[in-house]
Write a protein that holds these residues in place. Structure first.
Motif, PDB file in Angstrom:
ATOM      1  N   VAL A 254      25.952  45.328  35.107  1.00  0.00           N
ATOM      2  CA  VAL A 254      26.683  46.365  34.006  1.00  0.00           C
ATOM      3  C   VAL A 254      28.054  46.923  34.714  1.00  0.00           C
ATOM      4  CG1 VAL A 254      26.765  48.042  32.288  1.00  0.00           C
ATOM      5  CG2 VAL A 254      24.689  46.656  32.502  1.00  0.00           C
ATOM      6  N   LEU A 255      27.958  47.599  35.930  1.00  0.00           N
ATOM      7  CA  LEU A 255      28.981  48.201  36.482  1.00  0.00           C
ATOM      8  C   LEU A 255      30.190  47.103  36.952  1.00  0.00           C
ATOM      9  CD1 LEU A 255      30.217  50.541  37.577  1.00  0.00           C
ATOM     10  CD2 LEU A 255      28.839  50.350  39.742  1.00  0.00           C
ATOM     11  N   SER A 256      29.597  45.893  37.265  1.00  0.00           N
ATOM     12  CA  SER A 256      30.759  45.026  37.755  1.00  0.00           C
ATOM     13  C   SER A 256      31.417  44.392  36.454  1.00  0.00           C
ATOM     14  CB  SER A 256      30.008  43.802  38.343  1.00  0.00           C
ATOM     15  OG  SER A 256      29.417  44.160  39.600  1.00  0.00           O
ATOM     16  N   ALA A 257      30.762  44.267  35.389  1.00  0.00           N
ATOM     17  CA  ALA A 257      31.147  43.647  34.304  1.00  0.00           C
ATOM     18  C   ALA A 257      32.040  44.488  33.184  1.00  0.00           C
ATOM     19  CB  ALA A 257      30.037  43.088  33.496  1.00  0.00           C
ATOM     20  N   MET A 258      31.718  46.197  33.394  1.00  0.00           N
ATOM     21  CA  MET A 258      32.420  46.906  32.480  1.00  0.00           C
ATOM     22  C   MET A 258      33.634  47.152  32.332  1.00  0.00           C
ATOM     23  SD  MET A 258      31.495  48.509  29.793  1.00  0.00           S
ATOM     24  CE  MET A 258      29.588  48.423  30.117  1.00  0.00           C
ATOM     25  N   ALA A 259      34.461  46.890  33.543  1.00  0.00           N
ATOM     26  CA  ALA A 259      35.847  46.983  33.319  1.00  0.00           C
ATOM     27  C   ALA A 259      36.510  45.752  32.557  1.00  0.00           C
ATOM     28  CB  ALA A 259      36.428  46.991  34.961  1.00  0.00           C
ATOM     29  N   PHE A 260      35.963  44.743  32.444  1.00  0.00           N
ATOM     30  CA  PHE A 260      36.281  43.490  31.896  1.00  0.00           C
ATOM     31  C   PHE A 260      36.204  43.895  30.360  1.00  0.00           C
ATOM     32  CE2 PHE A 260      35.190  41.542  35.959  1.00  0.00           C
ATOM     33  CZ  PHE A 260      36.127  41.272  36.269  1.00  0.00           C
ATOM     34  N   ALA A 261      35.155  44.462  29.879  1.00  0.00           N
ATOM     35  CA  ALA A 261      34.948  44.787  28.485  1.00  0.00           C
ATOM     36  C   ALA A 261      36.249  45.846  28.150  1.00  0.00           C
ATOM     37  CB  ALA A 261      33.648  45.757  28.309  1.00  0.00           C
ATOM     38  N   GLY A 262      36.372  46.893  28.860  1.00  0.00           N
ATOM     39  CA  GLY A 262      37.536  47.790  28.659  1.00  0.00           C
ATOM     40  C   GLY A 262      38.990  46.824  28.734  1.00  0.00           C
ATOM     41  N   MET A 263      39.091  45.816  29.607  1.00  0.00           N
ATOM     42  CA  MET A 263      40.109  45.287  29.487  1.00  0.00           C
ATOM     43  C   MET A 263      40.642  44.352  28.193  1.00  0.00           C
ATOM     44  SD  MET A 263      40.438  43.751  33.500  1.00  0.00           S
ATOM     45  CE  MET A 263      41.781  43.173  33.472  1.00  0.00           C
ATOM     46  N   VAL A 264      39.279  43.818  27.704  1.00  0.00           N
ATOM     47  CA  VAL A 264      39.602  43.134  26.145  1.00  0.00           C
ATOM     48  C   VAL A 264      40.096  44.133  25.372  1.00  0.00           C
ATOM     49  CG1 VAL A 264      38.384  41.953  24.619  1.00  0.00           C
ATOM     50  CG2 VAL A 264      37.906  41.509  26.875  1.00  0.00           C
ATOM     51  N   ALA A 265      39.389  45.392  25.336  1.00  0.00           N
ATOM     52  CA  ALA A 265      39.914  46.405  24.362  1.00  0.00           C
ATOM     53  C   ALA A 265      41.663  46.760  24.508  1.00  0.00           C
ATOM     54  CB  ALA A 265      39.038  47.719  24.369  1.00  0.00           C
ATOM     55  N   GLY A 266      41.835  46.822  25.850  1.00  0.00           N
ATOM     56  CA  GLY A 266      43.303  46.958  26.221  1.00  0.00           C
ATOM     57  C   GLY A 266      44.214  45.980  25.890  1.00  0.00           C
ATOM     58  N   GLN A 267      43.982  44.969  26.217  1.00  0.00           N
ATOM     59  CA  GLN A 267      44.743  43.851  25.630  1.00  0.00           C
ATOM     60  C   GLN A 267      44.958  43.487  24.471  1.00  0.00           C
ATOM     61  OE1 GLN A 267      42.228  40.874  27.856  1.00  0.00           O
ATOM     62  NE2 GLN A 267      43.314  40.976  29.779  1.00  0.00           N
ATOM     63  N   LEU A 268      43.880  43.522  23.663  1.00  0.00           N
ATOM     64  CA  LEU A 268      44.116  43.499  22.142  1.00  0.00           C
ATOM     65  C   LEU A 268      45.074  44.554  21.533  1.00  0.00           C
ATOM     66  CD1 LEU A 268      40.574  42.269  21.096  1.00  0.00           C
ATOM     67  CD2 LEU A 268      42.326  41.157  21.548  1.00  0.00           C
ATOM     68  N   SER A 269      44.740  45.960  21.968  1.00  0.00           N
ATOM     69  CA  SER A 269      45.425  47.116  21.366  1.00  0.00           C
ATOM     70  C   SER A 269      46.773  47.393  21.947  1.00  0.00           C
ATOM     71  CB  SER A 269      44.631  48.282  21.711  1.00  0.00           C
ATOM     72  OG  SER A 269      44.313  48.647  23.078  1.00  0.00           O
ATOM     73  N   PHE A 270      47.092  47.053  23.292  1.00  0.00           N
ATOM     74  CA  PHE A 270      48.375  47.224  23.920  1.00  0.00           C
ATOM     75  C   PHE A 270      49.325  46.113  23.362  1.00  0.00           C
ATOM     76  CE2 PHE A 270      46.405  50.827  25.978  1.00  0.00           C
ATOM     77  CZ  PHE A 270      47.373  51.713  26.129  1.00  0.00           C
ATOM     78  N   GLY A 271      48.824  44.833  22.977  1.00  0.00           N
ATOM     79  CA  GLY A 271      49.774  43.870  22.414  1.00  0.00           C
ATOM     80  C   GLY A 271      50.404  44.445  21.272  1.00  0.00           C
TER      81      GLY A 271
END
Length: 514
Positions: free
Chosen positions: A82-99
Motif C-alpha cells: 500500500v505504501l509503495s502504491a499510494m503515491a500513484f493513487a494520489g497522482m491520478v487525482a492530481g493529474q485529473l484535477s490539475f489538467g
C-alpha cells in the motif's frame, strides 16, 4: 506644417545594416516586468519537476527496505504494498484535477500550487511519528497527498515544457531531445540519486541510526521543489498557450472527444508504467532474491547501480527520438527491452552462480536502460504533443497520464503478490517470473504503438492547433474567442531562416534538421 523626422544616427545605421543583411534581427529588448526565462529556461523550469516525481517514487524503495528492519513485524507485506502504491493513487487525482486548472486558469499557477504541495508533504512524510502502526498510516496518508502534487505536474509542468519546445527560437532538430532532457532524464537521474542518498546516509549514520536514514531520505526530497519555486517566478506562459488557450471560452468537449478519442484509448502508457515503476522501486527486492545474504549496504548499493542504468538509456534515446521520430524510437526500445529481459530470465542461474550477481545486475540495468531509450523517453513526449490541442492539452494529457499511473499503482500493489505466487511454483519462477511477464508486455506495447500511435516531427503542435481551429470553425464554433486577451502574433520571437524556425503565422520556409 512639415513633418518632423525623429530618426537618429543609430536608426540610420541599423537600416543600412538591414538592407545589406535582410536576415539581421534588431537587438533583443528587455521584456516588461523584469527578467524572464527564455524558451530553454522555461522548458527546464517546467519539466524538471519530474525530478521530484522520480525521487519521491524511487526513494520509497530503500525506505521500505529500511522500515522492514526498523519496524519489524509491524510493517507487514500489505503495508509495504500500500505504501509503495499510494503515491500513484494520489497522482491520478492530481493529474485529473490539475489538467483543468492548467487549461482554464493557467499553466504557471497550476505549477506553483503543485510545487508547494510536493514541498510540504515531502517534509511531513519525513516527520511521521508515533507507534509503528501510526507511522505507517501517516506515511500512507502523506504519500497520497504528495502524489496529488506530483500528478498535477504532468498536465501543468510537462505540458508547458512540451509547448515551449516549439517556440520559434528552438531549433527543429532539437525539439524532442530538449523535452526529454527536461522531463524523463530528470526523472531518471532522480531514480539513481534516491538510492544513492539512502546509501550515503547509511554510510554516515550506520545501522544503529536507521530512523535518521529513512527520514533523511524522504526529507531531502523537499529541496528540488523549493528550487523550482524560485525558478518559476521568472517564467511566462508559453506562446502556444497565449495564442490558443480557451481560458475565457467554452471548451467543446464533445468535439474534442470526437477528434481525439482514439489517441486517449492507446494503452501503451498503462503497460509501460505497470512495468517500469515496480521494476525500479523493487530493485532491492529483486537483488535480495538474487543474493539473499546481502547486507543492507550491499542491497542499497546494487539498487543504486541498477537505477543508474536509466540515465545512459535516456540520454542515448533522446537523440534517437530526434533522428527517427518518437514512435519508432519507442518501438526500438521496447523490442530491445524484451530481448534483454528474455535473455536475463533464461540465463538467470548462470548469472547468479555462487551468490555473485554482478552479471545479473548489469543485464537487469540494460533491461531498464532499453525501456528508457524507448517508451520512457517517448511516451510522455507523444502524450503531451499528440493527445490534443493546446486549448485542452492539460486535461487530455492528464487523462492519458492518469491511465499510466493506474498501471503503476496496479503494478506496485501486485508485484509482491506476483513474486510470492511465482515462488510457490518454483524457486526459479519466483526469481524470474515478473521479468518474463515484463518482457512479454514490452512486445505487446510495441505492437500497440506501431498500429495506434502516430509518429511526429518538428512543430507538430503548431500544425495541430491550426487544424483544430479549422475543425472547430467547420463545426460552427466561434474561433475568435480562442487565445488570451491582448495576445498578438507579433509578440512571438521573429522568424530566423538560418535556424529554420516557423513564422508566427504558422507557415514554414526551411526545415533544417539541426
Amino acid at each position: 506644417m512639415p513633418l518632423t523626422s525623429h530618426r537618429t544616427v543609430e536608426d540610420d545605421e541599423l537600416a543600412n545594416q538591414e538592407v545589406a543583411n535582410p536576415n539581421l534581427q534588431p537587438p533583443a529588448q528587455p521584456r516588461a516586468g523584469g527578467y524572464k526565462l527564455g524558451s530553454v529556461g522555461t522548458i527546464f523550469a517546467s519539466g524538471s519537476a519530474m525530478f521530484s516525481d522520480g525521487y519521491s517514487n524511487a526513494s520509497i524503495g530503500p525506505v521500505n527496505t529500511i522500515l522492514a528492519i526498523v519496524l519489524g513485524d509491524a510493517f507487514t507485506k500489505h503495508d509495504k504494498a500500500v505504501l509503495s502504491a499510494m503515491a500513484f493513487a494520489g497522482m491520478v487525482a492530481g493529474q485529473l484535477s490539475f489538467g483543468y486548472v492548467s487549461d482554464k486558469i493557467g499553466r504557471k499557477i497550476a505549477m506553483f500550487i503543485c510545487t508547494a504541495i510536493i514541498f510540504v508533504f515531502s517534509i511531513l512524510s519525513s516527520a511521521s511519528s508515533g507507534s509503528p502502526q501510526t507511522i505507517v498510516k501517516c506515511l500512507i496518508a502523506f504519500r497520497f497527498l504528495l502524489g496529488v502534487g506530483l500528478g498535477g505536474e504532468y498536465p501543468a509542468g510537462s505540458v508547458t515544457a512540451a509547448e515551449a519546445t516549439e517556440n520559434n527560437d528552438i531549433k527543429k532538430g532539437r525539439q524532442q531531445r530538449l523535452f526529454i532532457w527536461a522531463t524523463n532524464m530528470m526523472l531518471d537521474f532522480a531514480f539513481g540519486i534516491a538510492w544513492f542518498v539512502a546509501l550515503v546516509l547509511l554510510w554516515i549514520f550506520g545501522m544503529n541510526h536507521l530512523r535518521v536514514v529513512w527520514r533523511g531520505t524522504l526529507a531531502l526530497g523537499a529541496i528540488p521543489p523549493l528550487i523550482l519555486l524560485v525558478a518559476r517566478l521568472f517564467m511566462e506562459e508559453p506562446q502556444a498557450y497565449k495564442k490558443n488557450s480557451m481560458k475565457h471560452a467554452p471548451i467543446p468537449y464533445l468535439l474534442l472527444i470526437k477528434r481525439y478519442w482514439l489517441k486517449l484509448l492507446a494503452i501503451t502508457w498503462f503497460i509501460y508504467d505497470w512495468i517500469t515503476y515496480p521494476f525500479g522501486m523493487y530493485s532491492s527486492t529483486i537483488t535480495d532474491m538474487a543474493a539473499p545474504n546481502s547486507t543492507l549496504y550491499e542491497t542499497l548499493g546494487w539498487g543504486c547501480l541498477i537505477n543508474a542504468f536509466y540515465i545512459p538509456g535516456s540520454m542515448l534515446g533522446s537523440f534517437v527520438s530526434d533522428w527517427i521520430g518518437p514512435k519508432y524510437a519507442m518501438i526500438t526500445g521496447l523490442l530491445l527491452q524484451a530481448i534483454f529481459g528474455f535473455a536475463m530470465s533464461g540465463a538467470y542461474n548462470q548469472l547468479t552462480n555462487n551468490g555473485s550477481i554482478a552479471g545479473f545486475a548489469v543485464m537487469y540495468g540494460i533491461f531498464l536502460a532499453c525501456g528508457e531509450l524507448g517508451p520512457g523517453n517517448n511516451l510522455g513526449l507523444l502524450a503531451s504533443k499528440v493527445v490534443g490541442p493546446t486549448a485542452a492539452r492539460g486535461q487530455l494529457y492528464g487523462v492519458a497520464a492518469a491511465v499510466g499511473k493506474i498501471g503503476a499503482f496496479i503494478g506496485n500493489y501486485t508485484f509482491p503478490y506476483m513474486i510470492t505466487s511465482f515462488g510457490n511454483r518454483s524457486e526459479y519462477l519466483g526469481n524470474t517470473g515478473i521479468i518474463w511477464v515484463g518482457s512479454a508486455l514490452a512486445i505487446f506495447s510495441a505492437i500497440i504503438t506501431f498500429f495506434f500511435i502516430p509518429n511526429i516531427g518538428p512543430d507538430y503542435m503548431v500544425r495541430e492547433d491550426e487544424e483544430f481551429r479549422e475543425y472547430l470553425a467547420a463545426h460552427g464554433y466561434d474561433v475568435s474567442q480562442i487565445g488570451e486577451a491582448g495576445y498578438k502574433a507579433h509578440d512571438e520571437i521573429p522568424y530566423d531562416p538560418e535556424l529554420g524556425h516557423t513564422r508566427s503565422d504558422g507557415s514554414d520556409e526551411k526545415h533544417h534538421e539541426n
